[in-house]
Design an enzyme around this catalytic site. Structure first.
Site, PDB file in Angstrom:
ATOM      1  N   TYR A  84       0.822  -1.211   0.000  1.00 18.88           N
ATOM      2  CA  TYR A  84       0.000   0.000   0.000  1.00 18.88           C
ATOM      3  C   TYR A  84       0.857   1.262   0.000  1.00 18.88           C
ATOM      4  O   TYR A  84       0.433   2.305  -0.497  1.00 18.88           O
ATOM      5  CB  TYR A  84      -0.900   0.040   1.237  1.00 18.88           C
ATOM      6  CG  TYR A  84      -2.255  -0.601   1.048  1.00 18.88           C
ATOM      7  CD1 TYR A  84      -2.372  -1.899   0.569  1.00 18.88           C
ATOM      8  CD2 TYR A  84      -3.419   0.094   1.369  1.00 18.88           C
ATOM      9  CE1 TYR A  84      -3.615  -2.480   0.418  1.00 18.88           C
ATOM     10  CE2 TYR A  84      -4.664  -0.475   1.222  1.00 18.88           C
ATOM     11  CZ  TYR A  84      -4.768  -1.765   0.740  1.00 18.88           C
ATOM     12  OH  TYR A  84      -5.994  -2.341   0.589  1.00 18.88           O
ATOM     13  N   LYS A  89       2.874 -15.389   1.898  1.00 21.25           N
ATOM     14  CA  LYS A  89       3.032 -16.093   0.630  1.00 21.25           C
ATOM     15  C   LYS A  89       4.524 -16.362   0.492  1.00 21.25           C
ATOM     16  O   LYS A  89       5.183 -15.979  -0.482  1.00 21.25           O
ATOM     17  CB  LYS A  89       2.480 -15.232  -0.526  1.00 21.25           C
ATOM     18  CG  LYS A  89       2.407 -15.941  -1.860  1.00 21.25           C
ATOM     19  CD  LYS A  89       1.302 -17.006  -1.926  1.00 21.25           C
ATOM     20  CE  LYS A  89       1.361 -17.748  -3.253  1.00 21.25           C
ATOM     21  NZ  LYS A  89       0.442 -18.894  -3.338  1.00 21.25           N
ATOM     22  N   ASP A 119      -3.383 -18.154   0.012  1.00 19.99           N
ATOM     23  CA  ASP A 119      -4.422 -18.810  -0.801  1.00 19.99           C
ATOM     24  C   ASP A 119      -5.133 -19.892   0.015  1.00 19.99           C
ATOM     25  O   ASP A 119      -6.364 -20.009   0.004  1.00 19.99           O
ATOM     26  CB  ASP A 119      -3.831 -19.380  -2.112  1.00 19.99           C
ATOM     27  CG  ASP A 119      -2.561 -20.205  -1.918  1.00 19.99           C
ATOM     28  OD1 ASP A 119      -1.989 -20.188  -0.804  1.00 19.99           O
ATOM     29  OD2 ASP A 119      -2.140 -20.881  -2.877  1.00 19.99           O
ATOM     30  N   ASP A 149      -6.481  -6.809   4.030  1.00 20.80           N
ATOM     31  CA  ASP A 149      -7.603  -6.117   3.397  1.00 20.80           C
ATOM     32  C   ASP A 149      -8.559  -7.147   2.798  1.00 20.80           C
ATOM     33  O   ASP A 149      -9.775  -7.101   3.010  1.00 20.80           O
ATOM     34  CB  ASP A 149      -7.071  -5.180   2.300  1.00 20.80           C
ATOM     35  CG  ASP A 149      -8.183  -4.469   1.562  1.00 20.80           C
ATOM     36  OD1 ASP A 149      -9.108  -3.963   2.230  1.00 20.80           O
ATOM     37  OD2 ASP A 149      -8.142  -4.433   0.318  1.00 20.80           O
ATOM     38  N   ASP A 171     -12.442  -8.781   4.477  1.00 16.99           N
ATOM     39  CA  ASP A 171     -13.755  -8.740   3.815  1.00 16.99           C
ATOM     40  C   ASP A 171     -14.355 -10.147   3.773  1.00 16.99           C
ATOM     41  O   ASP A 171     -15.546 -10.344   3.999  1.00 16.99           O
ATOM     42  CB  ASP A 171     -13.636  -8.221   2.369  1.00 16.99           C
ATOM     43  CG  ASP A 171     -13.841  -6.714   2.269  1.00 16.99           C
ATOM     44  OD1 ASP A 171     -13.541  -6.005   3.249  1.00 16.99           O
ATOM     45  OD2 ASP A 171     -14.291  -6.247   1.208  1.00 16.99           O
TER      46      ASP A 171
HETATM   47  C1  IPM Z   1     -10.385  -1.051   4.089  1.00 18.31           C
HETATM   48  C2  IPM Z   1     -10.661  -0.401   2.754  1.00 18.31           C
HETATM   49  C3  IPM Z   1      -9.510   0.532   2.422  1.00 18.31           C
HETATM   50  C4  IPM Z   1      -8.258  -0.321   2.317  1.00 18.31           C
HETATM   51  C5  IPM Z   1      -9.715   1.394   1.178  1.00 18.31           C
HETATM   52  C6  IPM Z   1     -10.982   2.202   1.249  1.00 18.31           C
HETATM   53  C7  IPM Z   1      -8.534   2.294   0.910  1.00 18.31           C
HETATM   54  O1  IPM Z   1     -10.874  -1.367   1.777  1.00 18.31           O
HETATM   55  O2  IPM Z   1     -10.236  -0.308   5.078  1.00 18.31           O
HETATM   56  O3  IPM Z   1     -10.343  -2.271   4.140  1.00 18.31           O
HETATM   57  O4  IPM Z   1      -7.997  -0.890   1.246  1.00 18.31           O
HETATM   58  O5  IPM Z   1      -7.531  -0.414   3.303  1.00 18.31           O
HETATM   59 MG    MG Z   2     -10.985  -3.342   2.527  1.00 19.13          MG
END
Ligand code: IPM
Ligand code: MG
Length: 358
Positions: free
Chosen positions: A140, A191, A223, A247, A251
């Site tokens: 990042y 990884k 993975d 990240d 999710d």
């Molecule tokens: C998160 C989001 C952010 C990230 C974005 C909005 C920059 O997806 O906080 O997980 O990728 O960190």
């Molecule tokens: Mg995110």
């Protein structure tokens, strides 16, 4: 002592969910919590108002505050802007300027929501895991980065995955400390079979583990971790991983709990000063409709109380109030299942405040 909290609603559903979270925070004043709440601009809202997603004034307020509570940033309106001016830069800038290197993302399944998960009840019921994501390094932020022209006339895009030993060490410590207060198991996700950077990651995490003999450490390739999270997610206690893997996996883990709308997060610096935000995004498709789930933000308030204000008692009260609202059968659209009562953002917020005031 009075605590300063900076509220940054941001974009999309941000302002709606934040209004409810602030009501919850303010209601705790009658429990003796002394707080000063300030508001600031970030993301697309800040770009529209002053031409930058992270105004100096916001940064100044954030540095002066004990904690920041953030809604969400981004939306199609700003997608064609130069990457340096996009709403996401406001969030990334706050993380890096405030040194918030440790991102805690719990995935906890409320028993009331078992049927809202897309996975079978027996796979997810009782799920309680914590992802510790490195937040200010890795691909990042790594340099060099960009899009450049090659000698052969075509462009190429490039980013750099880079971690120093000290960056790995400090996030590993957070993971082991977190595990000490939970199930005492850490799974480090990398990884290392392909990327040297994460080969070093694995080596340094293993070295830190020696300081925590009570914690058992395992390693998993990313993975496989992505697969295990949907196959048998209850095998995990604490997962520690890089910025980008965290990240993605957070999710995925969120969805195990029925809705990404339920999940809070904390981003902490070395002194536990932090920024708190729901892990969902700005959800532009439902913004302004009053139907977004405010509970991820309300639970972020609970994390703020626990980690920065050191009030685990109040954190628990907020978490119990959320559970009580769910017990009443109240559901926003994202967590709705047959037989429950569908409510909007404000009604859900009001229900939590009402339980707290009882
Ligand atoms: C998160 C989001 C952010 C990230 C974005 C909005 C920059 O997806 O906080 O997980 O990728 O960190
Ligand atoms: Mg995110």
């Amino acid at each position: 002592m009075s605590h300063k909290v900076l509220v940054l609603p941001g974009d999309g559903i941000g302002p709606e969910i934040m209004a409810e979270a602030v009501k919850v925070l303010e209601s705790l004043r009658s429990d003796g919590l002394e707080i000063e709440i300030e508001h600031g601009l970030v993301g697309g809202a800040a770009y529209d108002a002053v031409g930058t997603p992270l105004p100096e004034e916001t940064l100044r307020l954030a540095r002066a505050a004990d904690a920041v509570l953030l809604g969400a940033v981004g939306g199609p309106k700003w997608e064609s802007l130069d990457i340096a001016l996009r709403p996401e830069k406001g969030l990334l800038g706050l993380r890096s300027e405030l040194g918030l290197f440790a991102n805690l993302r719990p995935a906890l399944l409320y028993p009331q929501l078992v049927s809202a998960s897309s996975l079978k009840a027996e796979v997810v019921s009782g799920l309680d895991l914590m992802i510790v994501r490195e937040l200010t390094g890795g691909i990042y932020f790594g340099q060099p980065r960009g899009i450049r022209m090659r000698a052969d006339g075509q462009r190429e895009g490039f980013n750099t995955l880079i971690y120093s030993e000290s960056e790995i060490r400090r996030i590993a410590r957070v993971a082991f400390e977190t595990a000490m207060k939970r199930g005492r198991r850490v799974c480090s996700v990398d990884k290392a079979n392909v990327l040297e950077c994460t080969e070093l990651w694995r080596e340094v995490v293993s070295a830190v583990a020696k300081d925590y003999p009570q914690v058992s450490l395992t390693h998993m390739y990313v993975d496989n971790a992505a697969m295990q999270l949907v196959r048998a997610p209850k095998q995990f206690d604490v997962i520690v991983t890089t910025n980008m893997f965290g990240d993605i996996l957070s999710d995925e883990a969120a969805m195990l709990t029925g809705s990404i709308g339920m999940l809070p997060s904390a981003s902490l610096d070395a002194a536990n000063k932090g920024m708190y935000e729901p892990i969902h995004g700005s959800a532009p498709d439902i913004a302004g409709k009053g139907i977004a789930n405010p509970l991820g933000t309300v639970l972020s308030v609970a994390m703020l109380l626990r980690y920065t204000l050191d009030r685990p008692d109040l954190a628990l009260r907020v978490e119990h109030a959320v559970a009580a609202a769910l017990d009443q059968g109240l559901r926003t659209t994202d967590i709705y299942t047959d037989g429950c009562s569908r409510v909007g953002t404000a009604q859900m917020g009001a229900a939590v405040v009402e339980v707290l005031r009882r």
